[in-house]
Each structure stands twice: as structure tokens, then as C-alpha cells.
Write a protein that holds these residues in place. Structure first.
Motif, PDB file in Angstrom:
ATOM      1  N   ASN A  44       0.818  -1.213   0.000  1.00 21.74           N
ATOM      2  CA  ASN A  44       0.000   0.000   0.000  1.00 21.74           C
ATOM      3  C   ASN A  44       0.853   1.264   0.000  1.00 21.74           C
ATOM      4  OD1 ASN A  44       0.938  -0.353   2.607  1.00 21.74           O
ATOM      5  ND2 ASN A  44      -0.978   0.234   3.592  1.00 21.74           N
ATOM      6  N   LYS A  45       2.105   1.172   0.459  1.00 23.68           N
ATOM      7  CA  LYS A  45       2.926   2.375   0.531  1.00 23.68           C
ATOM      8  C   LYS A  45       3.183   2.945  -0.863  1.00 23.68           C
ATOM      9  CE  LYS A  45       3.165   2.241   4.965  1.00 23.68           C
ATOM     10  NZ  LYS A  45       2.116   1.266   5.255  1.00 23.68           N
ATOM     11  N   LYS A  48       0.013   4.779  -1.751  1.00 20.73           N
ATOM     12  CA  LYS A  48      -0.243   5.975  -0.955  1.00 20.73           C
ATOM     13  C   LYS A  48       0.744   7.095  -1.276  1.00 20.73           C
ATOM     14  CE  LYS A  48      -0.728   4.391   3.361  1.00 20.73           C
ATOM     15  NZ  LYS A  48      -1.200   4.573   4.750  1.00 20.73           N
ATOM     16  N   ASN A  73       7.089   1.565   8.390  1.00 24.22           N
ATOM     17  CA  ASN A  73       7.227   1.183   6.981  1.00 24.22           C
ATOM     18  C   ASN A  73       7.061   2.399   6.077  1.00 24.22           C
ATOM     19  OD1 ASN A  73       7.488  -1.550   7.588  1.00 24.22           O
ATOM     20  ND2 ASN A  73       5.268  -1.883   7.522  1.00 24.22           N
ATOM     21  N   GLY A 177      -4.215   0.835   9.786  1.00 27.52           N
ATOM     22  CA  GLY A 177      -3.331   1.521  10.727  1.00 27.52           C
ATOM     23  C   GLY A 177      -3.767   2.970  10.804  1.00 27.52           C
ATOM     24  N   SER A 178      -3.232   3.790   9.900  1.00 27.32           N
ATOM     25  CA  SER A 178      -3.660   5.193   9.889  1.00 27.32           C
ATOM     26  C   SER A 178      -4.924   5.384   9.061  1.00 27.32           C
ATOM     27  CB  SER A 178      -2.530   6.097   9.396  1.00 27.32           C
ATOM     28  OG  SER A 178      -2.211   5.799   8.059  1.00 27.32           O
ATOM     29  N   GLY A 179      -5.359   4.364   8.356  1.00 28.43           N
ATOM     30  CA  GLY A 179      -6.695   4.377   7.756  1.00 28.43           C
ATOM     31  C   GLY A 179      -6.786   4.786   6.288  1.00 28.43           C
ATOM     32  N   THR A 181      -5.501   3.491   3.611  1.00 27.03           N
ATOM     33  CA  THR A 181      -5.698   2.386   2.668  1.00 27.03           C
ATOM     34  C   THR A 181      -7.165   1.965   2.624  1.00 27.03           C
ATOM     35  OG1 THR A 181      -3.457   1.656   3.118  1.00 27.03           O
ATOM     36  CG2 THR A 181      -4.917   0.065   2.065  1.00 27.03           C
ATOM     37  N   THR A 291      -0.509  -5.952   1.869  1.00 24.23           N
ATOM     38  CA  THR A 291      -0.040  -4.568   1.883  1.00 24.23           C
ATOM     39  C   THR A 291       1.476  -4.449   2.052  1.00 24.23           C
ATOM     40  OG1 THR A 291      -0.749  -4.601   4.197  1.00 24.23           O
ATOM     41  CG2 THR A 291      -2.207  -3.501   2.630  1.00 24.23           C
TER      42      THR A 291
HETATM   43  C1  LIG Z   1       1.399   1.041   6.688  1.00 25.58           C
HETATM   44  C2  LIG Z   1       0.871  -0.310   6.547  1.00 25.58           C
HETATM   45  C3  LIG Z   1      -0.512  -0.584   6.689  1.00 25.58           C
HETATM   46  C4  LIG Z   1      -1.493   0.418   7.206  1.00 25.58           C
HETATM   47  O1  LIG Z   1      -2.077   1.195   6.211  1.00 25.58           O
HETATM   48  P1  LIG Z   1      -2.903   2.480   6.618  1.00 25.58           P
HETATM   49  O2  LIG Z   1      -3.229   3.139   5.331  1.00 25.58           O
HETATM   50  O3  LIG Z   1      -1.977   3.311   7.462  1.00 25.58           O
HETATM   51  O4  LIG Z   1      -4.092   2.069   7.371  1.00 25.58           O
HETATM   52  C5  LIG Z   1      -0.946  -1.871   6.411  1.00 25.58           C
HETATM   53  N1  LIG Z   1      -0.079  -2.843   6.059  1.00 25.58           N
HETATM   54  C6  LIG Z   1       1.241  -2.623   5.946  1.00 25.58           C
HETATM   55  C7  LIG Z   1       2.131  -3.747   5.603  1.00 25.58           C
HETATM   56  C8  LIG Z   1       1.755  -1.355   6.184  1.00 25.58           C
HETATM   57  O5  LIG Z   1       3.075  -1.147   6.094  1.00 25.58           O
END
Ligand SMILES: *Cc1c(COP(=O)(O)O)cnc(C)c1O
Length: 308
Positions: A44-45, A48, A73, A177-179, A181, A291
Motif C-alpha cells: 500500500n505504501k 499511498k 514502513n 493503521g492510519s486508515g 488504505t 499490503t
Molecule cells: C502502513 C501499513 C498498513 C497500514 O495502512 P494504513 O493506510 O496506514 O491504514 C498496512 N499494512 C502494511 C504492511 C503497512 O506497512
């Protein structure tokens, strides 16, 4: 020419999980292996950061600045993405920096990132006008990316991501996590099918609110076809139960899918548990977004030799 993102030449594979529990409940589980897109900017990084980096360059910035914990990450991915786009990067890190940097932060500095430690008490207010002003006085002009890359640009990248996946599914699933995604997944589904997030931190109400706010900000409206499973954080962010670690190891080995226990381990643990509890009606196809986050494993192992 510097380029980010370098679009992957082939889309990541879709892997179907062959498992007795799934079979016996009539549920299919497809995994979108976004962990394979890029060695440093994975999962996802990549999605994003893509429009964040593009926007920073379009607006003529030469530096990006963001926030994260010592095992973030996001910080690690940002360092690599910024470097390949020809941008300087600054990582504001929560707490003190150890004299010997952990592998995540070492990798970030090796990609040219400047690290700036911030005390935990100040970090709580990190995006206040005063703190940003002080950071500008220290570092000059920069393009600010919020913690986790979860702003409207990050949401846009994830919305395009889910919309681009060529698969038939009923429910798209990802860790939260921070939402950003999950918000992007909800935006990309645009009211069709369903999204299921698995919260990796304690505090369901907080996560729910954050995701709803990001969706509203990006889409200008709310959707109701999504849900966050709140009971799979295993104690909180970066906390692990022995059950979780055992599951993660077993699942990785059995299906040849690498997982880490902070995000993707909790996602697959939750899906497996929900299937066992007959949460999904027979005939449901789940699409799990892998992700990424595997570059963090080295740091985790160094931190917790005993448990990994
Ligand atoms: C950062 C991360 C997430 C969280 O994604 P958010 O958009 O912050 O909710 C999920 N999975 C992995 C592997 C990540 O590194």
C-alpha cells in the motif's frame, strides 16, 4: 531521469488460498500480492505515496517531510520513493534515536533521508501550526505528508489501486493503521460490494472515525458498505500474541506468502478466525490486499529475537 513511481510492468499476481477451513465453509480467499511490486516501496505504501510524490514535484518542492515511529514502513518507503524521484526527504521520528540505528532507519538514511527525532510529548502535536513552523525554520521549504501518508492524495492512490484489480470478489479486506488504505478501498468501490478492515491498533471508535473522515474528505460523501473488525489487534499496535505469531509462521509456510505480524499477520489471522466463526455466508469471495511491510521484518527480528 528520476522516476517515481516506476509503474510495475506486470500487475502483481492474484493467489488463491487452498485451505480446508475455507473449503468447508464455502468461502474463497484471493490474495493480491502487492508485496511484490517493489522491493522498498511495496504494497500500500507505493499506492499511498505515488500522488504525494507526484504532487510535491508538480508544485516545485525539492524536499518532502513526514512523520513516523522508529519502525515505520511509511518512513522507510518514503525515503526510497523520494530518492528515486530526485527529492530530498526528512523523517521526523517519534522519540529518541538510538545510538545504533535499527535496520529500518539505517535503510532510510542510506536512501538519503535526514532523520529528525522528536520527543513523544511534542510528537502528539506534530502537525500543529507551531511545530510545522519550527520545522520550516529548521529545514526550509518542504512538502508535508502526514503520518502514514494518509491524506487525500494517499486515498486517491488506493482508490485507483482497488479499482484496477481485475478479480471477481464480494469483500475487499485490508489491515487498518492510519486508515488511508481502507479509505481508498471504500472510495474505489464507490458503494459497490463491501470493504472489511482489520484494526491493528486498539481503539475501534477512533479508527472508524478516522477512516470515515478520510472518505468524506476525498469523496465528499459517506458510504456504509464497510466495517472494521476491532478484535484482532492482539494487544495493540506492534503487540503480538503467541497465537498470532504461530498463525503467521504457519500460514506463511503453508501458502508460500511472507507475512509480518504487525499488519498482514493480523489481517489473515482475522480472516481465518471470521471464516471459522461462520461470519461470511457460503459462496463469498474475499479479496485480501497484501499490503507489504516485509522489509520491516529485519528490524522486528533485531528487536525481538525471542519471538520471531
Ligand atoms: C502502513 C501499513 C498498513 C497500514 O495502512 P494504513 O493506510 O496506514 O491504514 C498496512 N499494512 C502494511 C504492511 C503497512 O506497512
Amino acid at each position: 531521469m528520476h522516476r517515481f513511481p516506476a509503474t510495475p510492468s506486470t500487475p502483481p499476481p492474484l493467489q488463491e488460498i487452498d485451505d480446508f477451513t475455507l473449503c468447508s465453509r464455502g468461502v474463497r480467499l484471493l490474495v493480491h500480492r502487492a508485496d511484490l511490486i517493489h522491493p522498498a516501496v511495496s504494497g500500500n505504501k507505493w499506492h499511498k505515496l505515488r500522488y504525494n510524490i507526484e504532487t510535491a514535484r508538480e508544485r516545485g518542492h525539492d524536499t518532502v517531510l513526514s512523520f513516523g515511529g522508529a519502525y515505520s514502513n511509511h518512513i522507510h518507503a518514503l525515503a526510497a520513493a523520494a530518492q528515486s524521484a530526485g527529492l530530498k526527504s526528512i523523517g521526523v521520528i517519534r522519540g529518541e534515536l538510538a545510538a545504533k540505528l535499527n535496520p529500518m532507519l539505517r535503510a532510510a538514511t542510506a536512501q538519503g533521508m535526514t532523520l529528525h527525532p522528536m520527543s513523544r510529548s511534542r510528537y502528539r502535536d506534530k502537525e500543529s501550526a507551531q511545530t510545522i513552523e519550527e520545522l520550516r525554520a529548521l529545514f526550509g521549504d518542504f512538502f508535508l505528508i502526514p503520518e502514514g501518508g494518509s491524506n487525500a492524495l494517499g486515498v486517491r492512490g488506493c482508490a485507483e489501486w482497488i479499482a484496477s484489480i481485475d478479480a471477481r470478489f464480494d469483500i475487499a479486506c485490508c489491515p487498518v493503521g492510519s486508515g488511508g488504505t481502507l479509505a481508498g478501498v471504500i472510495a474505489g468501490l464507490a458503494g459497490h460490494r463491501r470493504a472489511l478492515g482489520v484494526g491493528v491498533l486498539k481503539g475501534e471508535a477512533h479508527l472508524q472515525e478516522r477512516v470515515a473522515r478520510l472518505v468524506q474528505e476525498y469523496c465528499g460523501r459517506a458510504y456504509s458498505n464497510w466495517h472494521i473488525a476491532p478484535d484482532y489487534h492482539h494487544g495493540g499496535y506492534a503487540k503480538f500474541s503467541p497465537e498470532l505469531l504461530a498463525f503467521t509462521r504457519r500460514f506463511s509456510a503453508r501458502h508460500d506468502i511472507p507475512l509480518e505480524p504487525i499488519y498482514t499477520g493480523k489481517l489473515f489471522f482475522a480472516l481465518h478466525d471470521l471464516v471459522e466463526r461462520d461470519y461470511f455466508v457460503p459462496g463469498t469471495t474475499l479479496l485480501a490486499l497484501h499490503t507489504g511491510g516485509l522489509q520491516g521484518l529485519a528490524g522486528l527480528r533485531e528487536r525481538a529475537m525471542a519471538v520471531m
